[in-house]
Motif scaffolding. Structure first.
Motif: not given
Length: 90
Positions: A82-90
């Protein structure tokens, strides 16, 4: 169910009618989550669960995880994903 027409003040404030406050046992200082969608506004009172309620919820979650074959490392993996997906989205 009670329906009233309210007027918002210049500061964006509204008053919850006394009948509704009494029925829902609302008191000064209570906190609310506010949800908005299209032309609908929903207030939901935030209630802090008791220690017993938290303990029961934790027990239920742990039992569910065991029954579904999840381990603590699965939780760690899900958090990392989840954290890796959040980083990609920002």
């Amino acid at each position: 169910m009670s329906t009233d027409i309210l007027t918002m003040s210049s500061k964006g404030q509204i008053v919850i009618p006394s009948e509704i406050r009494k029925n829902l046992q609302l008191d000064a200082g209570d906190r609310f989550a506010v949800y908005a969608r299209d032309n609908l506004i929903v207030l939901s009172k935030i209630q802090v669960p008791s220690e017993d309620e938290l303990s029961m919820a934790l027990d239920e979650a742990q039992n569910w995880a065991r029954q579904n074959g999840l381990s603590p490392s699965d939780v760690d993996d899900a958090i990392a994903f989840t954290r890796s997906r959040e980083k990609k989205a920002s």
